[in-house]
Design a protein around this motif. Structure first.
Motif, PDB file in Angstrom:
ATOM      1  N   SER A 185      -3.603  -6.916  -4.043  1.00 26.35           N
ATOM      2  CA  SER A 185      -4.212  -6.241  -2.893  1.00 26.35           C
ATOM      3  C   SER A 185      -3.134  -5.812  -1.905  1.00 26.35           C
ATOM      4  N   ILE A 186      -2.189  -6.710  -1.646  1.00 30.29           N
ATOM      5  CA  ILE A 186      -1.088  -6.396  -0.740  1.00 30.29           C
ATOM      6  C   ILE A 186      -0.218  -5.277  -1.308  1.00 30.29           C
ATOM      7  N   ILE A 187       0.060  -5.361  -2.596  1.00 33.68           N
ATOM      8  CA  ILE A 187       0.883  -4.350  -3.246  1.00 33.68           C
ATOM      9  C   ILE A 187       0.180  -2.995  -3.237  1.00 33.68           C
ATOM     10  N   PHE A 188      -1.144  -2.985  -3.435  1.00 34.11           N
ATOM     11  CA  PHE A 188      -1.887  -1.731  -3.430  1.00 34.11           C
ATOM     12  C   PHE A 188      -1.854  -1.077  -2.049  1.00 34.11           C
ATOM     13  N   ILE A 189      -1.905  -1.887  -1.000  1.00 31.50           N
ATOM     14  CA  ILE A 189      -1.807  -1.342   0.364  1.00 31.50           C
ATOM     15  C   ILE A 189      -0.453  -0.671   0.561  1.00 31.50           C
ATOM     16  N   ILE A 190       0.609  -1.344   0.127  1.00 32.31           N
ATOM     17  CA  ILE A 190       1.954  -0.788   0.254  1.00 32.31           C
ATOM     18  C   ILE A 190       2.074   0.511  -0.542  1.00 32.31           C
ATOM     19  N   CYS A 191       1.542   0.517  -1.752  1.00 33.18           N
ATOM     20  CA  CYS A 191       1.610   1.716  -2.590  1.00 33.18           C
ATOM     21  C   CYS A 191       0.801   2.866  -1.991  1.00 33.18           C
ATOM     22  N   SER A 192      -0.317   2.535  -1.346  1.00 34.89           N
ATOM     23  CA  SER A 192      -1.150   3.568  -0.725  1.00 34.89           C
ATOM     24  C   SER A 192      -0.423   4.256   0.416  1.00 34.89           C
ATOM     25  N   PHE A 193       0.433   3.512   1.114  1.00 36.04           N
ATOM     26  CA  PHE A 193       1.242   4.117   2.170  1.00 36.04           C
ATOM     27  C   PHE A 193       2.473   4.810   1.588  1.00 36.04           C
ATOM     28  N   ALA A 194       3.043   4.218   0.543  1.00 38.82           N
ATOM     29  CA  ALA A 194       4.307   4.736   0.000  1.00 38.82           C
ATOM     30  C   ALA A 194       4.138   6.050  -0.737  1.00 38.82           C
ATOM     31  N   MET A 195       3.058   6.196  -1.514  1.00 36.73           N
ATOM     32  CA  MET A 195       2.914   7.379  -2.357  1.00 36.73           C
ATOM     33  C   MET A 195       2.889   8.697  -1.574  1.00 36.73           C
TER      34      MET A 195
END
Length: 218
Positions: A185-195
């Motif tokens: 969940s934490i990684i998905f949040i980071i990826c959602s901002f990073a992409m």
């Protein structure tokens, strides 16, 4: 009923939960088999899957994780160890402030400052390693540069991450949920901002005549 069809929200929600569970299991196994030293490799592999999910490229989560895990062993191990050491030093700084009598205010100030620097250095480093080929040092530099350039989004992401982490620690039930789907969940949040940031930088590089992505600012 469309609500329960394969394109309905119930099915998509259950699929997202299942993917998060599988990804969390892969992350745990990938970390444990290296006695904790491979936590960086597992995180990069999770980011690889997370970035694909953000792009809408759903596939076989376990297969994608294993492929990325093997590919990122070289960069993931030192990055993970360095990240753990960096944030452990911040933790020790605050512990010293709490344990030492008459400790100066310099300790927590230094802790917050160093924590902010480490956060900027590593928050985009793992998704960068998952998506692009670059040296270990350049990846950390790029993460810091992106954090400074997109400071508003980076600060908002930190706020959301803190809220999510605190929510997982709210009670015993939320702690159990955190154990099941917390890391992905934490990684998905980071990826959602990073992409979106990666897409923006890639577009700028393409307009400048750059064909490949090695350094977002070079």
């Amino acid at each position: 009923m469309k609500l329960f069809s394969i394109d309905g929200p119930i099915y998509k929600l259950m699929l997202a939960i299942m993917n998060a569970f599988l990804l969390n299991l892969c992350w745990l196994i990938g970390t444990i088999i290296g006695l904790g030293l491979t936590i960086g490799v597992s995180t990069v592999a999770c980011c690889d899957v997370g970035l694909r999910l953000v792009e809408g490229k759903e596939g076989y989560v376990v297969r994608q994780f294993i492929q990325s895990y093997k590919k990122n062993l070289k960069h993931g191990i030192p990055m993970g160890i360095l990240c753990l050491v960096a944030f452990y030093t911040v933790y020790l700084d605050f512990e010293l402030f709490n344990k030492i009598e008459d400790a100066t205010i310099f300790l927590p100030i230094w802790g917050f400052l160093s924590g902010a620097i480490f956060y900027c250095c590593f928050v985009y480093a793992f998704p960068l390693s998952a998506r692009y080929r670059n040296t270990f040092i350049n990846t950390i530099k790029n993460s810091f540069r992106i954090s400074i350039r997109f400071y508003g989004r980076t600060a908002l992401m930190l706020l959301i991450l803190v809220i999510v982490i605190l929510a997982f620690q709210w009670n015993l039930t939320t702690m159990m949920v955190g154990l099941i789907i917390g890391p992905p969940s934490i990684i998905f949040i980071i990826c959602s901002f990073a992409m979106p940031i990666f897409r923006k930088i890639q577009k700028e590089n393409t307009e400048d005549g750059t064909e490949t992505y090695d350094d977002p600012d070079e």
